[in-house]
Design an enzyme around this catalytic site. Sequence first.
Site, mmCIF file in Angstrom:
data_model
loop_
_atom_site.group_PDB
_atom_site.id
_atom_site.type_symbol
_atom_site.label_atom_id
_atom_site.label_comp_id
_atom_site.label_asym_id
_atom_site.label_seq_id
_atom_site.Cartn_x
_atom_site.Cartn_y
_atom_site.Cartn_z
ATOM 1 N N ASN A 23 1.548 -1.972 -6.609
ATOM 2 C CA ASN A 23 0.612 -2.589 -5.388
ATOM 3 C C ASN A 23 0.797 -4.816 -5.808
ATOM 4 O O ASN A 23 0.611 -4.853 -5.179
ATOM 5 C CB ASN A 23 -0.825 -2.571 -6.159
ATOM 6 C CG ASN A 23 -1.497 -3.520 -7.121
ATOM 7 O OD1 ASN A 23 -0.921 -3.448 -8.334
ATOM 8 N ND2 ASN A 23 -2.622 -3.796 -6.796
ATOM 9 N N SER A 30 1.185 -1.587 0.121
ATOM 10 C CA SER A 30 -0.300 0.074 -0.232
ATOM 11 C C SER A 30 0.847 1.386 -0.223
ATOM 12 O O SER A 30 1.950 0.924 0.482
ATOM 13 C CB SER A 30 -1.417 -0.172 0.996
ATOM 14 O OG SER A 30 -0.586 0.485 2.275
ATOM 15 N N ALA A 70 -14.690 3.496 -5.447
ATOM 16 C CA ALA A 70 -13.714 3.105 -4.179
ATOM 17 C C ALA A 70 -14.128 2.649 -3.482
ATOM 18 O O ALA A 70 -12.882 1.589 -3.237
ATOM 19 C CB ALA A 70 -12.660 4.002 -5.384
ATOM 20 N N GLN A 121 -8.663 -6.305 -8.321
ATOM 21 C CA GLN A 121 -7.245 -5.806 -8.316
ATOM 22 C C GLN A 121 -6.421 -7.221 -7.566
ATOM 23 O O GLN A 121 -5.065 -7.475 -7.996
ATOM 24 C CB GLN A 121 -7.067 -5.073 -7.763
ATOM 25 C CG GLN A 121 -7.343 -4.496 -6.391
ATOM 26 C CD GLN A 121 -6.345 -5.381 -5.582
ATOM 27 O OE1 GLN A 121 -4.731 -4.557 -5.706
ATOM 28 N NE2 GLN A 121 -6.772 -5.140 -4.296
ATOM 29 N N ASP A 136 -4.296 -2.334 -9.977
ATOM 30 C CA ASP A 136 -5.605 -2.043 -9.440
ATOM 31 C C ASP A 136 -5.958 -1.517 -11.171
ATOM 32 O O ASP A 136 -7.466 -1.420 -10.558
ATOM 33 C CB ASP A 136 -5.033 -0.528 -8.804
ATOM 34 C CG ASP A 136 -4.240 -0.316 -7.562
ATOM 35 O OD1 ASP A 136 -4.734 -1.698 -6.507
ATOM 36 O OD2 ASP A 136 -3.509 0.037 -6.693
ATOM 37 N N GLY A 187 -6.017 10.869 -7.054
ATOM 38 C CA GLY A 187 -5.040 10.364 -6.278
ATOM 39 C C GLY A 187 -4.805 8.833 -6.446
ATOM 40 O O GLY A 187 -4.853 8.105 -8.152
ATOM 41 N N GLY A 188 -4.255 7.863 -6.419
ATOM 42 C CA GLY A 188 -3.947 7.092 -6.395
ATOM 43 C C GLY A 188 -4.281 5.452 -7.260
ATOM 44 O O GLY A 188 -4.258 5.244 -8.440
ATOM 45 N N LYS A 229 3.975 2.284 -2.453
ATOM 46 C CA LYS A 229 3.656 1.174 -3.712
ATOM 47 C C LYS A 229 5.207 2.461 -4.479
ATOM 48 O O LYS A 229 5.466 2.001 -6.217
ATOM 49 C CB LYS A 229 2.593 1.579 -4.157
ATOM 50 C CG LYS A 229 1.874 0.661 -3.737
ATOM 51 C CD LYS A 229 -0.258 1.181 -4.071
ATOM 52 C CE LYS A 229 -1.680 0.291 -3.843
ATOM 53 N NZ LYS A 229 -2.616 0.449 -4.540
#
Length: 290
Positions: A91, A66, A228, A258, A106, A132-133, A70
Amino acid sequence: MIDGHTKLFGFLAHPAAHSLSPLIHNTSFKVTGINGVYLAFDVTSAGLSDSLAAMRTMNIGGFNLSMPLKTDVIPLLDEVTPRAERLQAVNTVVNRDGRLIGDSTDGQGFIDALKANDITLDEKVITVLGSGGAGRAIISAAVDAGAKKVYVFKRTNDLFESRKEQLEAWSNVVEVLPYEDEELMIKAVDQSQIIANSTNIGMAGDKSLPVTPAVLNHLTSNHIVTDAIYFPLETPFIRAAKKQGSHTYNGIGMLVNQAAGSFLEWTGQRMPVDQVIEAVHEAVAQREKK
């Protein structure tokens, strides 16, 4: 049963104990009969290099990470896939005879979760809330999946221009716009078939919505709305979109799919996604009761 042939996999994070990944992968090992076990390891950025050395030495099959690990892990790996290179995030790491190869599953998890519901992004217009990610993974995967247009709404802070330049360089179908511009967001929503919330607005006890009431009023039964977030199972955004008649999906599908990408890379076998989603749904429901 754990024996001398059991292959070890794991999750590296700080903190790590909250993760649903052990449930996901150990359920998968049980259903498929694969002799493996998956554990959570509390690892900080400072301890990451030593942890990877141990992975090589003990021939651990692979692991997930995480944030911020990452990104921290990338210079420590032997190789990264093109999609992980694009995102500058990993990830999933596979140990192939001592060579550690990093990937990002992801975004594909987002695509596969939709595909399980007979939804594709090919020639679709998608609006992504946040960059973001999770947002970047969704944007990257949407481009690869053939999206006709990807509208991205990002807060106008010091990172806005650099993030806009980065994402729009991926493809000419990506357009990054100010999150605060309600009129532009309404126009994007009106043109979109899919709306994806990748922000953390609405997580846990947060009652907020990631869009204004005016934007919300433009959601219809023609929209697919995804979040998400998977805790709670029904976020305020999902609840509000349902009232507008939209087709809604929480983050469990993306989370499990994922993980299915990691599982496939590690074992060569497909994850029993339906059984795992059922187990995760039950676990999250139990957490909500506490």
